[in-house]
Design a protein around this motif. Structure first.
Motif, PDB file in Angstrom:
ATOM      1  N   GLY A  94      10.122  14.329  56.251  1.00  0.00           N
ATOM      2  CA  GLY A  94       9.486  14.583  57.541  1.00  0.00           C
ATOM      3  C   GLY A  94       9.315  13.311  58.338  1.00  0.00           C
ATOM      4  N   ASP A  95       8.239  13.221  59.087  1.00  0.00           N
ATOM      5  CA  ASP A  95       7.994  12.033  59.923  1.00  0.00           C
ATOM      6  C   ASP A  95       7.373  10.888  59.139  1.00  0.00           C
ATOM      7  N   GLY A  96       6.523  11.202  58.165  1.00  0.00           N
ATOM      8  CA  GLY A  96       5.828  10.114  57.485  1.00  0.00           C
ATOM      9  C   GLY A  96       5.686  10.284  55.996  1.00  0.00           C
ATOM     10  N   GLY A  97       6.345  11.264  55.400  1.00  0.00           N
ATOM     11  CA  GLY A  97       6.230  11.487  53.965  1.00  0.00           C
ATOM     12  C   GLY A  97       7.070  10.511  53.160  1.00  0.00           C
ATOM     13  N   ALA A  98       6.958  10.628  51.844  1.00  0.00           N
ATOM     14  CA  ALA A  98       7.720   9.751  50.957  1.00  0.00           C
ATOM     15  C   ALA A  98       9.191  10.172  50.950  1.00  0.00           C
ATOM     16  N   VAL A  99      10.052   9.183  50.978  1.00  0.00           N
ATOM     17  CA  VAL A  99      11.486   9.441  50.926  1.00  0.00           C
ATOM     18  C   VAL A  99      11.887   9.761  49.488  1.00  0.00           C
ATOM     19  N   THR A 100      12.721  10.787  49.342  1.00  0.00           N
ATOM     20  CA  THR A 100      13.254  11.129  48.024  1.00  0.00           C
ATOM     21  C   THR A 100      14.725  10.744  47.964  1.00  0.00           C
ATOM     22  N   PHE A 101      15.022   9.790  47.092  1.00  0.00           N
ATOM     23  CA  PHE A 101      16.412   9.482  46.763  1.00  0.00           C
ATOM     24  C   PHE A 101      16.854  10.455  45.674  1.00  0.00           C
ATOM     25  N   GLY A 102      18.149  10.695  45.598  1.00  0.00           N
ATOM     26  CA  GLY A 102      18.590  11.639  44.586  1.00  0.00           C
ATOM     27  C   GLY A 102      20.037  11.484  44.203  1.00  0.00           C
ATOM     28  N   CYS A 103      20.370  12.012  43.042  1.00  0.00           N
ATOM     29  CA  CYS A 103      21.750  12.039  42.558  1.00  0.00           C
ATOM     30  C   CYS A 103      21.919  13.260  41.670  1.00  0.00           C
ATOM     31  N   LEU A 104      22.840  14.135  42.023  1.00  0.00           N
ATOM     32  CA  LEU A 104      23.122  15.328  41.229  1.00  0.00           C
ATOM     33  C   LEU A 104      24.474  15.220  40.535  1.00  0.00           C
ATOM     34  N   ARG A 156      11.966  -0.142  44.354  1.00  0.00           N
ATOM     35  CA  ARG A 156      10.978  -1.217  44.567  1.00  0.00           C
ATOM     36  C   ARG A 156      10.968  -1.663  46.020  1.00  0.00           C
ATOM     37  N   ALA A 157      12.144  -1.612  46.657  1.00  0.00           N
ATOM     38  CA  ALA A 157      12.218  -2.013  48.064  1.00  0.00           C
ATOM     39  C   ALA A 157      11.624  -0.954  48.992  1.00  0.00           C
ATOM     40  N   VAL A 158      11.538   0.283  48.526  1.00  0.00           N
ATOM     41  CA  VAL A 158      10.930   1.381  49.298  1.00  0.00           C
ATOM     42  C   VAL A 158       9.780   1.894  48.433  1.00  0.00           C
ATOM     43  N   PRO A 159       8.587   1.276  48.521  1.00  0.00           N
ATOM     44  CA  PRO A 159       7.531   1.447  47.515  1.00  0.00           C
ATOM     45  C   PRO A 159       7.058   2.875  47.270  1.00  0.00           C
ATOM     46  N   ASP A 160       7.031   3.732  48.273  1.00  0.00           N
ATOM     47  CA  ASP A 160       6.507   5.091  48.074  1.00  0.00           C
ATOM     48  C   ASP A 160       7.600   6.108  47.744  1.00  0.00           C
ATOM     49  N   SER A 161       8.805   5.631  47.551  1.00  0.00           N
ATOM     50  CA  SER A 161       9.932   6.560  47.381  1.00  0.00           C
ATOM     51  C   SER A 161       9.890   7.246  46.023  1.00  0.00           C
ATOM     52  N   ARG A 162      10.645   8.359  45.941  1.00  0.00           N
ATOM     53  CA  ARG A 162      10.782   9.115  44.701  1.00  0.00           C
ATOM     54  C   ARG A 162      12.267   9.236  44.351  1.00  0.00           C
ATOM     55  N   LEU A 163      12.547   9.630  43.115  1.00  0.00           N
ATOM     56  CA  LEU A 163      13.931   9.769  42.661  1.00  0.00           C
ATOM     57  C   LEU A 163      14.085  11.116  41.967  1.00  0.00           C
ATOM     58  N   LEU A 164      15.102  11.888  42.373  1.00  0.00           N
ATOM     59  CA  LEU A 164      15.393  13.188  41.769  1.00  0.00           C
ATOM     60  C   LEU A 164      16.777  13.132  41.129  1.00  0.00           C
ATOM     61  N   LEU A 165      16.854  13.442  39.837  1.00  0.00           N
ATOM     62  CA  LEU A 165      18.110  13.372  39.102  1.00  0.00           C
ATOM     63  C   LEU A 165      18.419  14.704  38.432  1.00  0.00           C
ATOM     64  N   ARG A 174      15.876  19.090  48.749  1.00  0.00           N
ATOM     65  CA  ARG A 174      14.742  18.279  48.273  1.00  0.00           C
ATOM     66  C   ARG A 174      15.060  16.790  48.327  1.00  0.00           C
ATOM     67  N   ILE A 175      16.261  16.433  48.774  1.00  0.00           N
ATOM     68  CA  ILE A 175      16.716  15.035  48.743  1.00  0.00           C
ATOM     69  C   ILE A 175      16.936  14.536  50.166  1.00  0.00           C
ATOM     70  N   ASP A 176      16.414  13.340  50.466  1.00  0.00           N
ATOM     71  CA  ASP A 176      16.625  12.721  51.782  1.00  0.00           C
ATOM     72  C   ASP A 176      17.893  11.873  51.811  1.00  0.00           C
ATOM     73  N   ILE A 177      18.087  11.071  50.754  1.00  0.00           N
ATOM     74  CA  ILE A 177      19.209  10.124  50.709  1.00  0.00           C
ATOM     75  C   ILE A 177      19.837  10.187  49.317  1.00  0.00           C
ATOM     76  N   GLY A 178      21.151  10.318  49.269  1.00  0.00           N
ATOM     77  CA  GLY A 178      21.852  10.314  47.994  1.00  0.00           C
ATOM     78  C   GLY A 178      22.215   8.890  47.578  1.00  0.00           C
ATOM     79  N   LEU A 179      22.081   8.613  46.286  1.00  0.00           N
ATOM     80  CA  LEU A 179      22.496   7.329  45.714  1.00  0.00           C
ATOM     81  C   LEU A 179      23.679   7.596  44.796  1.00  0.00           C
ATOM     82  N   ASP A 180      24.781   6.911  45.033  1.00  0.00           N
ATOM     83  CA  ASP A 180      26.007   7.161  44.281  1.00  0.00           C
ATOM     84  C   ASP A 180      25.984   6.419  42.954  1.00  0.00           C
ATOM     85  N   THR A 181      26.788   6.913  42.006  1.00  0.00           N
ATOM     86  CA  THR A 181      26.965   6.253  40.723  1.00  0.00           C
ATOM     87  C   THR A 181      28.142   5.280  40.803  1.00  0.00           C
TER      88      THR A 181
END
Length: 705
Positions: free
Chosen positions: A500-510, A529-538, A580-587
């Motif tokens: 949303g506008d101010g929530g925690a960013v969720t990174f993810g990789c499926l 660590r560079a995005v302190p409030d972020s989450r990760l979904l795997l 549920r994912i804002d930004i994908g992180l590649d392998t």
């Protein structure tokens, strides 16, 4: 004939039948029917005898006659189900088995056969109850336990599937296929050491079981502390047991670039120690004489797979003189070409999803399309493939020689492999060179390693200039993309930005969890660590896979509360997870391929780290074709910078979310017609070599015995 006499003769005939005296049994059944043509028991039993002798049409006709006389005999409908299933008429078989059950057919075998027919028809969810009923009726029915395990595996219930495998092995521990299935499930749950032990037990029971050794090799790729020498030795052992396939056993290792990069430091010693040759020799080719080729594994981990000379010797191959294939075909460059596709994935399968759009858009006025199906379990997608072909050939029950003979009879001009070294491949028939031009495509951007394979399709980003020598085949670069994306089936709508506008960013990789190694987790931890409030979904199976990932991230100062997991899911739920994912992180070093395209389709931008192999440049290829090359990083520092900048720019992130599906739809990555024309132009380029060759004679590369 009186009823008691008839009954007595049926009993005598049945006794012969049970004792295996089939000729005597058949004579008795026919004598009964001569005297009493409407005897339903004799008709039914003669039908079952015909089924045993693989005379399916006769069996079905006899059993249907019995049913017409006695329509409420449950066992008659069960036998009819068997004959229909044997003829591949699975939907009709399901109906027959269900009719038998409805009439009171309560034998465990009937429920088991119903489950098998449902599973083979693609209705795996419906198959669970019949298998469970079969087990309830006969607790020692190990085949039912194994097939229930397959159903639960498809449903994503890995724990349940493992429990069923263990139940089957508790009944009969000498089942190599059960040990293999258990090992594959343990791989999915991250229990690598246990998986290797299961594969070892399977090999002890059946040393020739290909799935056992290839499973062990694959598990060893990701087992910490395993060196490249061990992997190659296992690969060579695989080849010793499967030399008849004429496929290259070591490629089970080498075709997985992620393992190459992992073991690259050992590549130098491995080549020197394991592949020492008493003397250097030369090999004749159609273009002259050349020296022995480069090492199996390049120092940088590149897929340098050219199995000539010492490599061929190490892999159990011998060279023979160049083969000459004489053909009296019309060799004009512009005539309608006969194109063959060989695949086990003309079905609901990721490789099939890439191939179906191409076949759908082929120009049938210029190309006659033959599909050589190695599919064992067909489904509704198989029917869609069949509708795209001018000719459909089922080769699933043919050996390589018979399949190659069929292809020669069809006078195929260009034969495509769409599987490479993935499961169900038929590289053995390509070794037999049934077509004058052979090429590989679609499966993944790598190499078969076979001299008999003339070409491979790729693109300019996967294989920039200077990479051609890495492959056994000649590379033909499609103008834009190796992939052509079509989700094929309905997918969920793109949801709103999770942050949303101010929530925690969720990174993810499926991506498949086996692509996630320690270096990948370390880079992702730097991003978090560079995005302190972020989450990760795997996407990861329950068990050791998750606990190891959490422990590794905790050692890098990432609280486990910031990390969540999902399991393997049915396709609609899998797509919905991207909402549920804002930004994908590649392998890396093995990028996501289909998962990257799925993410873009669902509005999720993916940041990639560009690698040194084709599979490690997939993200770059896709992002360039999308017009988003700025999301491709060339080192770890840049990767973190791109991720941080995008996470902090909610306006751009939201705009990407809203526009990515449309951007993908308008890009070369989803332009099916353009892709089809590009592939067809590549076919014409391949055929030019033949058209320009000396009339009546085609000189092929040396083949291997």
């Amino acid at each position: 004939m009186t009823a008691p006499a008839s009954t007595q003769m049926v009993a005598i005939a049945f006794a012969h039948h049970q004792a295996g005296r089939l000729a005597e049994a058949e004579a008795c059944y026919r004598e009964i029917l001569r005297r009493d043509p409407a005897n339903p028991d004799a008709l039914h039993l003669l039908g079952t005898l015909a089924f045993q002798q693989k005379r399916n049409d006769d069996a079905r006709e006899l059993i249907e006659r019995a049913i017409a006389i006695e329509p409420r005999a449950a066992e008659f409908h069960a036998s009819l189900g068997q004959t229909l299933a044997g003829a591949g008429r699975l939907h009709e078989a399901v109906a027959a088995y269900r009719r038998s059950v409805a009439l009171g057919g309560g034998a465990a075998e009937i429920h088991y056969n119903l489950g098998c027919a449902l599973l083979q028809s693609g209705f795996s969810d419906d198959a669970a109850d019949p298998f469970k009923t079969a087990i309830a009726l006969r607790s020692d029915f190990h085949q039912a336990h194994l097939n229930l395990s397959n159903v639960l595996r498809k449903q994503g219930d890995l724990d349940g599937a493992i429990e069923c495998c263990r139940a089957a092995l508790a009944i009969n521990p000498a089942l190599p296929v059960a040990h293999v299935n258990l090992g594959q499930l343990q791989m999915k749950t991250g229990e690598l050491a246990e998986a290797i032990a299961s594969f070892d037990r399977a090999m002890k029971l059946d040393p020739a079981l290909a799935e056992a050794r290839s499973g062990k090799i694959y598990a060893l790729h990701f087992q910490p502390g395993v060196d490249a020498q061990t992997l190659l030795r296992e690969s060579l052992l695989w080849n010793e047991h499967h030399a008849k396939s004429k496929s290259i056993g070591a490629l089970v290792l080498l075709a997985a670039p992620s393992s190459m990069a992992k073991h690259a430091p050992q590549a130098g010693p491995l080549n020197a120690e394991t592949l020492q040759q008493p003397q250097k020799r030369s090999i004749s080719t159609e273009s002259g004489v050349r020296d022995d080729g480069p090492p199996l594994i390049a120092e940088d981990g590149s897929p340098r797979i050219l199995p000539h000379g010492p490599q061929a010797s190490a892999l159990g191959y011998r060279e023979r003189p160049g083969a000459v294939l004489t053909r009296d075909d019309d060799r004009s460059p512009d005539r309608r070409l006969r194109i063959g596709y060989v695949s086990p994935d003309f079905r609901r399968h990721v490789a099939g999803f890439y191939l179906l759009p191409l076949l759908r858009e082929h120009d049938h006025d210029r190309f006659e399309i033959f599909c050589y199906s190695n599919v064992r379990l067909t489904d509704a997608i198989t029917d869609r493939f069949r509708s795209c072909a001018d000719a459909w050939r089922d080769i699933s029950r043919l050996d390589d020689a018979a399949a190659a003979s069929l292809i020669r009879e069809d006078r195929i001009d260009i034969l495509f492999d769409a599987t490479m070294h993935m499961g169900g491949n038929r590289l053995g028939l390509f070794y037999l060179k049934p077509a004058p031009v052979q090429a590989t495509m679609c499966a993944y951007p790598g190499t078969t390693g076979l001299d008999a394979m003339d070409y491979r399709l790729t693109d300019p980003y996967l294989d920039p200039p200077g990479t051609d020598a890495l492959y056994a085949e000649r590379s033909i670069r499609l103008p834009n993309s190796f992939w052509c994306y079509d989700p094929i089936e309905a997918t969920p709508d793109v949801g709103p930005l999770p942050a949303g506008d101010g929530g925690a960013v969720t990174f993810g990789c499926l991506n498949n969890f086996c692509k996630i190694n320690g270096d990948v987790l370390a880079l992702w931890a730097s991003v978090m660590r560079a995005v302190p409030d972020s989450r990760l979904l795997l996407l990861a199976p329950r068990g050791q896979a998750r606990s190891r990932a959490l422990a590794a991230l905790a050692n890098m100062a990432i609280d486990s509360a910031r990390v969540s997991f999902v399991e393997h899911q049915p396709r609609p739920q899998y797509f919905a997870t991207y909402n549920r994912i804002d930004i994908g992180l590649d392998t890396f070093p093995y990028n996501g391929h289909t998962t990257g395209l799925d993410a873009f389709w669902m509005g999720v931008p993916v940041i990639t780290l560009v690698g040194h192999t084709a599979v490690g440049r997939a993200g770059l290829s896709q992002l360039t074709n999308l017009g988003l090359p700025e999301l491709a990083a060339f080192d770890a520092e840049q990767f973190v910078e791109i991720a941080t900048r995008l996470a902090n720019d909610r306006h751009r992130l939201a705009a990407l979310r809203d526009g990515l599906r449309d951007r993908l739809s308008r890009s070369p990555l989803a332009d099916v017609r353009r892709f089809a024309r590009d592939v067809e132009n590549a076919m014409r380029r391949m055929w030019e070599q033949i058209a320009n060759a000396r009339a009546g004679q085609i000189i092929l590369r040396p083949e291997r015995l």
